[in-house]
Scaffold this motif. Structure first.
Motif, short mmCIF file in Angstrom:
data_model
loop_
_atom_site.label_atom_id
_atom_site.label_comp_id
_atom_site.label_asym_id
_atom_site.label_seq_id
_atom_site.Cartn_x
_atom_site.Cartn_y
_atom_site.Cartn_z
N PHE A 224 0.83 -1.21 0.00
CA PHE A 224 0.00 0.00 0.00
C PHE A 224 0.87 1.26 0.00
O PHE A 224 0.59 2.22 -0.72
N VAL A 225 1.92 1.25 0.79
CA VAL A 225 2.84 2.41 0.83
C VAL A 225 3.50 2.61 -0.52
O VAL A 225 3.57 3.74 -1.04
N ASP A 226 4.01 1.54 -1.11
CA ASP A 226 4.70 1.64 -2.40
C ASP A 226 3.76 2.11 -3.51
O ASP A 226 4.11 3.00 -4.31
N ALA A 227 2.59 1.51 -3.58
CA ALA A 227 1.63 1.87 -4.63
C ALA A 227 1.17 3.32 -4.47
O ALA A 227 0.97 4.02 -5.47
N SER A 228 1.00 3.75 -3.23
CA SER A 228 0.58 5.14 -2.99
C SER A 228 1.66 6.12 -3.44
O SER A 228 1.36 7.17 -4.02
N ALA A 229 2.92 5.78 -3.17
CA ALA A 229 4.02 6.63 -3.61
C ALA A 229 4.04 6.76 -5.13
O ALA A 229 4.19 7.86 -5.68
N ILE A 230 3.86 5.65 -5.82
CA ILE A 230 3.83 5.68 -7.28
C ILE A 230 2.64 6.49 -7.77
O ILE A 230 2.74 7.25 -8.75
N GLY A 231 1.52 6.36 -7.07
CA GLY A 231 0.36 7.17 -7.41
C GLY A 231 0.66 8.65 -7.33
O GLY A 231 0.24 9.44 -8.20
N TRP A 232 1.41 9.05 -6.32
CA TRP A 232 1.77 10.47 -6.18
C TRP A 232 2.72 10.92 -7.28
O TRP A 232 2.58 12.03 -7.82
N TYR A 233 3.69 10.10 -7.63
CA TYR A 233 4.59 10.46 -8.74
C TYR A 233 3.79 10.67 -10.03
O TYR A 233 3.99 11.66 -10.75
N ASN A 234 2.88 9.74 -10.30
CA ASN A 234 2.09 9.85 -11.52
C ASN A 234 1.15 11.06 -11.49
O ASN A 234 0.90 11.68 -12.52
N TYR A 235 0.65 11.37 -10.32
CA TYR A 235 -0.28 12.50 -10.19
C TYR A 235 0.44 13.84 -10.33
O TYR A 235 -0.04 14.75 -11.01
N ILE A 236 1.59 13.97 -9.68
CA ILE A 236 2.32 15.23 -9.68
C ILE A 236 3.05 15.46 -11.00
O ILE A 236 3.05 16.57 -11.55
N TYR A 237 3.67 14.42 -11.53
CA TYR A 237 4.55 14.60 -12.69
C TYR A 237 3.97 14.05 -14.01
O TYR A 237 4.50 14.36 -15.08
N GLY A 238 2.94 13.21 -13.91
CA GLY A 238 2.40 12.60 -15.11
C GLY A 238 1.05 13.17 -15.51
O GLY A 238 0.77 14.35 -15.32
N ASP A 239 0.22 12.32 -16.05
CA ASP A 239 -1.13 12.70 -16.47
C ASP A 239 -2.08 12.52 -15.29
O ASP A 239 -2.44 11.40 -14.94
N SER A 240 -2.46 13.62 -14.68
CA SER A 240 -3.28 13.57 -13.46
C SER A 240 -4.77 13.41 -13.75
O SER A 240 -5.58 13.35 -12.82
N ARG A 241 -5.14 13.32 -15.03
CA ARG A 241 -6.56 13.28 -15.35
C ARG A 241 -7.31 12.09 -14.75
O ARG A 241 -8.44 12.26 -14.27
N PRO A 242 -6.73 10.88 -14.75
CA PRO A 242 -7.48 9.77 -14.12
C PRO A 242 -7.81 10.04 -12.66
O PRO A 242 -8.95 9.81 -12.22
#
Length: 329
Positions: A224-242
């Motif tokens: 859960f910790v690892d997946a959440s961290a990746i979620g934040w990277y994708n949200y901040i630096y990637g496509d946040s639309r999803p």
């Protein structure tokens, strides 16, 4: 034909065999869906949690919802704790919970001021609109470290109008939201002072869980910790639309304009990714950082020096540089 029959049998067996079940996880937010929760919604929306074997349900908070009390009684598996002070309080109250990651390296708490204010110390001469919670926490630090005076304070009721009407005032807020509202309502760009940049080094948007889950299911906690961290990277630096689409689905009053503004400010001020997280990964925590904030709160009289603050957190699941390769070069 024999080959075909064998292939059909194999296909039939594969179809009849259920896929590996996902671990169900209930994660309680501390407020209604907003950009400040974006990384978690992103991980849910883009399939990151599922990739890590998790079936996550995000349970929204709100003005009449107290998700925090649902964690120790087993109604939630994880909770989004506001800041380090709540973690200290859990130790004081002997609540069997522990922080396993800090999604925000900086607390987004700010003072928003009129353009006539040019430096942080000028706030001491202004009328300050501060909430009851603010008075018992960060304002005590302002008193002890900067000499702020309570006689200058008026109650903050989460309404910007008193601040807009008094040009000799400043009000509390979050860097991700209140300045945006002031620009829209007041028609001017306010001066913003992020308390974290002046020494209020609390962690924020912490992932908290029960001690028994850490002991019995450490692999679940780690995923859960690892997946959440990746979620934040994708949200901040990637496509946040999803993530944003899921936020708007849970909170129909949320606008694209505010979401875009909030993400931009989280990046500009290094709310999610700065300091230790640049090397150790989003969610990073260190003993030195926790001690620094604890010492400030002791000096301010917010917590007692005898408190065993180290019981508030564990570094077992963080500082593994998970997802750092997703940060743009």
């Amino acid at each position: 034909m024999r080959f075909v029959r064998i292939a059909v049998i194999i296909a039939t067996i594969a179809a009849a065999t259920p896929s590996q079940a996902l671990d169900k996880v209930r994660f309680g937010a501390n407020w209604i869906a907003e950009a400040e929760h974006g990384g978690f919604y992103q991980a849910l929306a883009d399939g990151t949690y599922k990739k890590y074997g998790l079936d996550v349900t995000i349970v929204p908070g709100g003005p009449n919802v107290n998700n925090r009390i649902l964690l120790p009684v087993g109604k939630l598996d994880f909770f989004m704790s506001a800041n380090s002070l709540q973690s200290f309080d859990a130790v004081v109250q002997n609540i069997p919970t522990v922080v396993v990651a800090a999604s925000f390296q900086k607390d987004p708490q700010v003072f928003v001021a009129h353009p006539s204010v040019t430096k942080f110390e000028d706030l001491k001469t202004r009328t300050l609109f501060v909430s009851k919670e603010g008075m018992t926490t960060y304002f005590q630090w302002l008193k002890s470290d900067f000499g702020f005076n309570e006689t200058k304070v008026k109650p903050y009721t989460f309404n910007a109008q008193p601040f807009l009407a008094d040009k000799n005032s400043a009000m509390q807020g979050y860097v991700t939201s209140e300045p945006f509202a002031i620009e829209r309502q007041g028609g001017f760009k306010p001066v913003v002072f992020l308390l974290a940049d002046h020494g209020f080094d609390a962690y924020s948007t912490l992932i908290e869980t029960r001690r028994d889950l850490v002991e019995k299911k450490p692999d679940l906690v780690q995923r859960f910790v690892d997946a959440s961290a990746i979620g934040w990277y994708n949200y901040i630096y990637g496509d946040s639309r999803p993530g944003n689409e899921l936020i708007k689905k849970q909170n129909p009053e949320m606008t694209d304009a505010l979401l875009s503004y909030s993400v931009a400010k989280m990046k500009e001020y290094g709310i999610v990714d700065s300091g230790d997280s640049l090397k150790l990964g989003i969610g990073a925590m260190t003993d030195a950082h926790w001690k620094s904030f604890f010492d400030k709160m002791v000096r301010a009289g917010v917590v007692k020096g005898s408190l065993d603050y180290r019981r508030a957190y564990t570094l077992q699941f963080v500082n593994k540089s998970v997802g750092v390769d997703l940060r743009p070069k």
